[in-house]
Design a protein around this motif. Structure first.
Motif, PDB file in Angstrom:
ATOM      1  N   GLU A 110      -4.856  33.744  42.324  1.00 33.68           N
ATOM      2  CA  GLU A 110      -4.253  32.415  41.742  1.00 33.68           C
ATOM      3  C   GLU A 110      -4.074  31.343  42.898  1.00 33.68           C
ATOM      4  OE1 GLU A 110      -1.229  33.734  38.955  1.00 33.68           O
ATOM      5  OE2 GLU A 110      -0.395  31.445  39.156  1.00 33.68           O
ATOM      6  N   VAL A 111      -3.615  31.765  44.012  1.00 32.75           N
ATOM      7  CA  VAL A 111      -3.455  30.622  45.298  1.00 32.75           C
ATOM      8  C   VAL A 111      -4.890  30.134  45.730  1.00 32.75           C
ATOM      9  CG1 VAL A 111      -2.547  30.597  47.490  1.00 32.75           C
ATOM     10  CG2 VAL A 111      -1.295  31.711  45.961  1.00 32.75           C
ATOM     11  N   GLY A 112      -5.912  31.227  45.706  1.00 36.56           N
ATOM     12  CA  GLY A 112      -6.931  30.813  46.158  1.00 36.56           C
ATOM     13  C   GLY A 112      -7.596  29.950  45.243  1.00 36.56           C
ATOM     14  N   PHE A 135      -9.027  26.262  46.332  1.00 34.87           N
ATOM     15  CA  PHE A 135     -10.559  25.651  46.026  1.00 34.87           C
ATOM     16  C   PHE A 135     -10.359  24.381  45.066  1.00 34.87           C
ATOM     17  CE2 PHE A 135     -14.208  25.522  43.672  1.00 34.87           C
ATOM     18  CZ  PHE A 135     -15.274  25.218  44.636  1.00 34.87           C
ATOM     19  N   ASP A 136      -9.580  24.403  44.098  1.00 32.88           N
ATOM     20  CA  ASP A 136      -9.323  23.005  43.480  1.00 32.88           C
ATOM     21  C   ASP A 136      -9.087  21.804  44.421  1.00 32.88           C
ATOM     22  OD1 ASP A 136      -9.606  23.596  40.686  1.00 32.88           O
ATOM     23  OD2 ASP A 136      -8.032  22.029  40.631  1.00 32.88           O
ATOM     24  N   GLU A 137      -8.144  22.235  45.470  1.00 34.11           N
ATOM     25  CA  GLU A 137      -7.808  21.086  46.283  1.00 34.11           C
ATOM     26  C   GLU A 137      -8.803  20.866  47.292  1.00 34.11           C
ATOM     27  OE1 GLU A 137      -4.198  21.105  49.284  1.00 34.11           O
ATOM     28  OE2 GLU A 137      -3.665  22.383  47.490  1.00 34.11           O
ATOM     29  N   ALA A 144      -7.117  27.416  55.231  1.00 33.72           N
ATOM     30  CA  ALA A 144      -5.795  28.270  54.394  1.00 33.72           C
ATOM     31  C   ALA A 144      -6.560  28.743  53.201  1.00 33.72           C
ATOM     32  CB  ALA A 144      -4.838  27.204  53.703  1.00 33.72           C
ATOM     33  N   PHE A 145      -7.536  28.453  52.755  1.00 36.96           N
ATOM     34  CA  PHE A 145      -8.296  29.121  51.506  1.00 36.96           C
ATOM     35  C   PHE A 145      -8.870  30.346  52.336  1.00 36.96           C
ATOM     36  CE2 PHE A 145     -12.649  29.160  49.860  1.00 36.96           C
ATOM     37  CZ  PHE A 145     -12.510  29.773  48.384  1.00 36.96           C
ATOM     38  N   ASN A 146      -9.680  30.296  53.516  1.00 37.59           N
ATOM     39  CA  ASN A 146     -10.287  31.364  54.155  1.00 37.59           C
ATOM     40  C   ASN A 146      -9.250  32.452  54.483  1.00 37.59           C
ATOM     41  OD1 ASN A 146     -12.302  32.934  55.099  1.00 37.59           O
ATOM     42  ND2 ASN A 146     -12.591  31.507  57.009  1.00 37.59           N
TER      43      ASN A 146
END
Ligand code: AVJ
Length: 317
Positions: A37-39, A43-45, A212-214
């Motif tokens: 969910e956070v990822g 990604f949307d960001e 942060a995504f990674n």
């Protein structure tokens, strides 16, 4: 839905695959673990970052050329999207295509699929929407719509094809060729080779969202597989491999790390990287050669004025 025994079997298979990736010479973790969910939010960001050109560029290409795309697709087509189809680009198509027979979003995650299909039904109450839970890397049976479609259009946006190695990308194109069927076509977003500087900026944004995504991938694994990665001990690395024509994402250990993955202990040396993603960039010529190997002919290519990104219409030969 899977019952609990079946779900456990899936987790066991995934754990085995995870260990396999982490015990190779070059350690790797599948990019599918980015998207908890956070990822997905991160990604949307990413898609809204000024440095990350692909999403906005592709959307612009779709908007600028939707009339021509609709002309090629023609009326009463079945639109089969590989992926759950919540993107703005999907809306451009659903609004712009003439008299669609049916829309079939295909995704491995039932949860994503159901949520996005329900939202789409609110926006397009008259459209026949048939969500399909399937692993689209392997051939699958298409549902029977209310209206018989004149042709199948497979839609694969986002340059997600870039995540696959060339062997796997070719296999996937062959699956799409099968699903398109006689008289069918593939509409696909393909990111293009360009200056390394532009590419590296897109994957090393100044706000640190991609980093942060990674890293979030490790948090996801810790939760789902009860691993004990020290998330803060890994730093984000993204570089363009010019020879291979791809961005490579890694998580690099700042000092030696020992991680328990299932019953296996894995040691990661200081400075060692774990490969988390490939994002292949194509030349128009290179992509059309691969498409030809899968039985497709490139009928039309649309690009932006700087030729950063392409949307391509491929027909079966
Ligand atoms: C969703 C796979 C197309 O490769 O550009 C964005 C994922 N990774 N920033 C891409 C991604 C880091 C993205 N794809």
């Amino acid at each position: 839905m899977l019952d609990s025994t079946a779900r456990q079997a899936v987790v066991d298979d995934e754990l085995e695959e995870l260990i396999e990736g982490l015990t190779q010479d070059e350690k790797m973790i599948s990019p599918k673990y980015f998207y908890d969910e956070v990822g997905s939010q991160l990604f949307d960001e990413i898609t809204r970052l000024p440095e990350y050109y692909p999403t906005q560029t592709e959307l612009g290409i779709m908007r600028d050329n939707i009339a021509e795309i609709a002309e090629l697709v023609g009326p009463q087509a079945s639109l089969i999207e590989f992926g759950s189809g919540s993107s703005m680009k999907t809306h451009v198509l659903l609004r712009g295509l003439t008299d669609l027979a049916v829309y079939v979003p295909v995704d491995i995650s039932e949860e994503h699929l159901v949520a996005s299909a329900e939202a789409l039904h609110q926006d397009y109450p008259d459209l026949d929407i048939i969500p399909l839970v399937a692993d689209f890397t392997k051939p699958f049976d298409l549902p029977t719509p209310r209206v018989m479609p004149l042709k199948n259009i497979v839609y694969f946006p986002g340059s997600t094809i870039g995540n696959f190695t060339s062997d796997d990308a070719l296999e996937l194109l062959k699956v799409m060729h099968t699903e398109a069927g006689e008289g069918g076509a593939l509409l696909i977003g393909v990111d293009l080779q360009k200056d390394a500087e532009i590419l590296e900026r897109a994957y090393n944004d100044s706000a640190g969202v991609t980093a942060a995504f990674n890293r979030n991938m490790l948090r996801h694994l810790n939760r789902e597989f009860d691993t004990d990665f020290d998330v803060e001990a890994f730093s984000h690395d993204a570089r363009y491999n010019t020879d291979a024509g791809r961005i490579e994402l890694r998580l690099v250990a700042s000092d030696e790390q020992t991680v328990k993955v299932g019953d296996t202990e894995i040691t990661i040396e200081e400075g060692e990287g774990i490969l988390t993603e490939y994002s292949h960039k194509y030349t128009l010529r290179g992509f059309s050669a691969m498409a030809a190997d899968a039985g497709f002919r490139v009928e039309h290519v649309w690009t932006d004025k700087d030729e950063l990104f392409s949307v391509q219409y491929l027909v079966r030969d």
